[in-house]
Enzyme design. Structure first.
Site, PDB file in Angstrom:
ATOM      1  N   VAL A   1       0.869  -1.429  -0.116  1.00 33.46           N
ATOM      2  CA  VAL A   1       0.034  -0.134   0.051  1.00 33.46           C
ATOM      3  C   VAL A   1       0.731   1.233   0.135  1.00 33.46           C
ATOM      4  O   VAL A   1       1.651   1.442   0.816  1.00 33.46           O
ATOM      5  CB  VAL A   1      -1.104   0.108   1.353  1.00 33.46           C
ATOM      6  CG1 VAL A   1      -1.554   1.258   1.216  1.00 33.46           C
ATOM      7  CG2 VAL A   1      -2.086  -1.215   1.099  1.00 33.46           C
TER       8      VAL A   1
ATOM      9  N   CYS B   1      -3.882  -9.776   4.202  1.00 39.64           N
ATOM     10  CA  CYS B   1      -3.807  -8.583   5.094  1.00 39.64           C
ATOM     11  C   CYS B   1      -4.314  -8.640   6.410  1.00 39.64           C
ATOM     12  O   CYS B   1      -5.719  -9.054   6.476  1.00 39.64           O
ATOM     13  CB  CYS B   1      -4.341  -7.263   4.370  1.00 39.64           C
ATOM     14  SG  CYS B   1      -4.100  -5.830   5.287  1.00 39.64           S
TER      15      CYS B   1
ATOM     16  N   ALA C   1       9.037  -7.397  -0.542  1.00 45.12           N
ATOM     17  CA  ALA C   1       8.338  -6.121   0.042  1.00 45.12           C
ATOM     18  C   ALA C   1       9.341  -5.338   0.572  1.00 45.12           C
ATOM     19  O   ALA C   1       9.915  -4.347  -0.013  1.00 45.12           O
ATOM     20  CB  ALA C   1       7.229  -6.520   0.865  1.00 45.12           C
TER      21      ALA C   1
HETATM   22  C1  FNR Z   1       2.627  -4.821   3.002  1.00 53.09           C
HETATM   23  N1  FNR Z   1       2.098  -5.845   2.568  1.00 53.09           N
HETATM   24  C2  FNR Z   1       1.117  -5.768   1.687  1.00 53.09           C
HETATM   25  N2  FNR Z   1       0.467  -6.972   1.358  1.00 53.09           N
HETATM   26  C3  FNR Z   1      -0.614  -7.166   0.448  1.00 53.09           C
HETATM   27  O1  FNR Z   1      -0.920  -8.454  -0.002  1.00 53.09           O
HETATM   28  N3  FNR Z   1      -1.006  -6.040  -0.356  1.00 53.09           N
HETATM   29  C4  FNR Z   1      -0.564  -4.959   0.480  1.00 53.09           C
HETATM   30  O2  FNR Z   1      -0.987  -3.836  -0.142  1.00 53.09           O
HETATM   31  C5  FNR Z   1       0.274  -4.707   1.157  1.00 53.09           C
HETATM   32  N4  FNR Z   1       0.706  -3.609   1.806  1.00 53.09           N
HETATM   33  C6  FNR Z   1       2.018  -3.463   2.439  1.00 53.09           C
HETATM   34  C7  FNR Z   1       2.591  -2.275   2.662  1.00 53.09           C
HETATM   35  C8  FNR Z   1       3.912  -2.175   3.284  1.00 53.09           C
HETATM   36  C9  FNR Z   1       4.481  -0.914   3.585  1.00 53.09           C
HETATM   37  C10 FNR Z   1       4.435  -3.415   3.507  1.00 53.09           C
HETATM   38  C11 FNR Z   1       5.705  -3.285   4.504  1.00 53.09           C
HETATM   39  C12 FNR Z   1       4.057  -4.455   3.312  1.00 53.09           C
HETATM   40  C13 FNR Z   1       2.737  -6.984   3.129  1.00 53.09           C
HETATM   41  C14 FNR Z   1       4.119  -7.501   2.015  1.00 53.09           C
HETATM   42  O3  FNR Z   1       3.599  -7.659   0.508  1.00 53.09           O
HETATM   43  C15 FNR Z   1       4.619  -8.711   2.361  1.00 53.09           C
HETATM   44  O4  FNR Z   1       3.861  -9.841   2.583  1.00 53.09           O
HETATM   45  C16 FNR Z   1       5.460  -8.557   3.845  1.00 53.09           C
HETATM   46  O5  FNR Z   1       5.806  -7.402   4.192  1.00 53.09           O
HETATM   47  C17 FNR Z   1       6.445  -9.738   3.912  1.00 53.09           C
HETATM   48  O6  FNR Z   1       7.506  -9.844   2.804  1.00 53.09           O
HETATM   49  P1  FNR Z   1       8.886  -9.072   3.167  1.00 53.09           P
HETATM   50  O7  FNR Z   1       8.503  -7.699   3.604  1.00 53.09           O
HETATM   51  O8  FNR Z   1       9.661  -9.944   4.251  1.00 53.09           O
HETATM   52  O9  FNR Z   1       9.232  -8.993   1.909  1.00 53.09           O
END
Ligand code: FNR
Length: 334
Positions: free
Chosen positions: A14, A111, A236
Site C-alpha cells: 500500500v 492482510c 516487499a
Molecule cells: C505490505 N504488505 C501488503 N501485502 C499485500 O498483500 N497487499 C498490500 O497492499 C500490502 N501492503 C504493504 C505495505 C507495506 C508498507 C508493507 C511493508 C507490506 C505485505 C507485503 O506484501 C509482504 O507480504 C510482507 O511485507 C512480507 O514480505 P517481506 O517484507 O518480508 O518481503
C-alpha cells in the site's frame, strides 16, 4: 500470458507500489510487479481515462478526481493488479474494467489490518475457504488473464496445505505465500519450512514471501528461494528500503535510488504526498539528519527534487507537462 516460474517479484505494498516504484523495480530487474492493494468498491468509483500527455491509462476517482490507479505500456505485460475484496461479483466488475490494461489479477488474502478483516477481506478470507474459492473461481471463469492470490500461512503445515489445495482447484495460476500467520508481525521469524511443505506438494508455482529481514543483497534472494523450495520469490520491505535489491549487479547507494525514483515520480506526475511517503521509507532513520528534516518540510515535487539536485529536471518536465496542459486533458476511452 504471464508465467510465474522462476520470477523475482515486487510484492504488493500500500502506497509504495504506485507507478514510479513499479517502473523502478522493473528497470532494476524485477520480473513482475504488483500494485498496492486496491479496494474493489473504491475502484468501482473510478473512470478509465487515457492521459495523452503522460501516455498513461488513469483510473480516476469520480468523486474527488484522485488517481486510483495509473499504468503505462512499459509495465503492461508485467503488472499484477492486487484487489482487496470480499465479494465475487464486485471483484469481477473491477477485473473486467482493467482486464486489458494489466497482466494478471491477484486477490489479497493475507492482510491482517483491522480495516480488511472487518470488511471480510484480506486474511479474513483464509477463515472462509469456500468464499475465497468462490471469488477466485468466478474471476478465473470470467477473465482472459491469469488470476492468483496471496495468502498467509495457517498455524500448521497441513492446515495451510488443505486451504491452498482448495484454492488451487479454482484454476488460479500461482499462489503467493507469506510465511507468517495472521497474528505474527514482520519482526517474527518467517516459517520457510511451511512454505516449503506446501510448495513441495502442489502443482502450481508457489511464490515465497516474507524473507526481507534476511534479504540484504541480491544473492540473498536466491538463498530464500532455496530455503523455501519455491520457483519464485516476492519481496516487499527489502525493495521498499532499497529498490535496487532487484539488480543482479548489486545494490546502488541510497541517493542514487532516490534520484532515479524521483525522476520517475516527476515523469509520471506522481502526487507529492505519495512521492514523499516513498522517499521517507527509503530514508528511514536518516529523516533525523538536517537534510532529512529539510526534506520533511517539502510540499511540492520541485522542493523535494531540489534536495537531490534535480530542480532543473523537475522544472523542465513540469513546464513540458504544463505546455501540453496536464490538467483537464483526459480523454474518455472507448
Ligand atoms: C505490505 N504488505 C501488503 N501485502 C499485500 O498483500 N497487499 C498490500 O497492499 C500490502 N501492503 C504493504 C505495505 C507495506 C508498507 C508493507 C511493508 C507490506 C505485505 C507485503 O506484501 C509482504 O507480504 C510482507 O511485507 C512480507 O514480505 P517481506 O517484507 O518480508 O518481503
Amino acid at each position: 500470458m504471464l508465467s510465474y516460474e522462476n520470477k523475482i517479484i515486487l510484492a504488493p505494498m500500500v502506497r509504495i507500489g504506485t507507478l514510479p516504484m513499479r517502473l523502478l523495480a522493473l528497470r532494476y530487474g524485477a520480473d513482475i510487479v504488483y500494485t498496492e492493494e486496491l479496494i474493489d468498491w473504491k475502484f468501482l468509483r473510478s473512470k478509465r481515462r487515457y492521459n495523452d500527455i503522460l501516455d498513461t491509462v488513469d483510473y480516476v476517482d469520480q468523486t474527488d478526481g484522485t488517481i486510483i490507479f495509473r499504468t503505462c505500456t512499459e509495465e503492461k505485460e508485467k503488472v499484477v493488479l492486487q484487489l482487496g475484496t470480499c465479494d465475487a461479483e464486485r471483484a469481477v466488475k473491477v477485473a473486467k474494467l482493467v482486464e486489458n490494461d494489466v497482466a494478471a489479477i491477484d486477490i489479497n488474502m493475507g492482510c491482517p489490518k483491522e480495516f480488511s478483516i472487518k470488511g471480510g477481506m484480506g486474511v479474513a478470507l483464509m477463515a472462509q475457504p469456500d468464499k475465497a474459492y468462490n471469488i477466485l473461481k468466478t474471476l478465473v471463469d470470467n477473465l482472459s488473464i491469469p488470476v492468483t492470490c496471496k495468502i498467509r500461512i495457517l498455524d500448521t503445515p497441513d492446515e495451510t496445505l488443505t486451504v491452498v489445495q482448495k484454492l488451487i482447484t479454482s484454476g488460479i495460476k500461482a499462489i503467493g505465500i507469506h510465511g507468517r500467520t495472521r497474528n505474527e508481525r514482520p519482526q517474527h521469524p518467517v516459517h520457510t519450512d511451511i512454505i516449503q511443505y506446501v510448495s513441495d506438494r502442489v502443482s502450481i508455482p508457489v511464490i515465497a514471501n516474507g524473507g526481507s529481514k534476511e534479504i540484504e543483497t541480491h544473492s540473498d534472494i536466491y538463498k530464500f528461494k532455496k530455503l523455501t523450495g519455491c520457483t519464485s520469490v516476492m519481496i516487499a520491505r527489502a525493495a521498499e528500503w532499497n529498490c535496487s535489491i532487484f539488480r543482479e549487479e548489486g545494490l546502488l547507494p541510497m541517493d542514487t535510488v532516490i534520484r532515479e525514483y524521483l525522476k520517475l515520480a516527476v515523469d509520471y506526475d506522481n502526487s507529492p504526498s505519495n512521492t514523499k511517503y516513498c522517499i521517507q521509507n527509503i530514508l528511514r532513520d536518516l529523516q533525523e539528519t538536517p537534510r532529512g528534516r529539510q526534506f520533511l518540510e517539502c510540499q511540492t515535487l520541485e522542493q523535494i527534487c531540489s534536495i537531490w539536485d534535480l530542480d532543473e529536471y523537475c522544472q523542465q518536465k513540469q513546464s513540458q507537462h504544463q505546455k501540453l496542459g496536464i490538467q483537464g486533458r483526459w480523454q474518455v476511452c472507448p
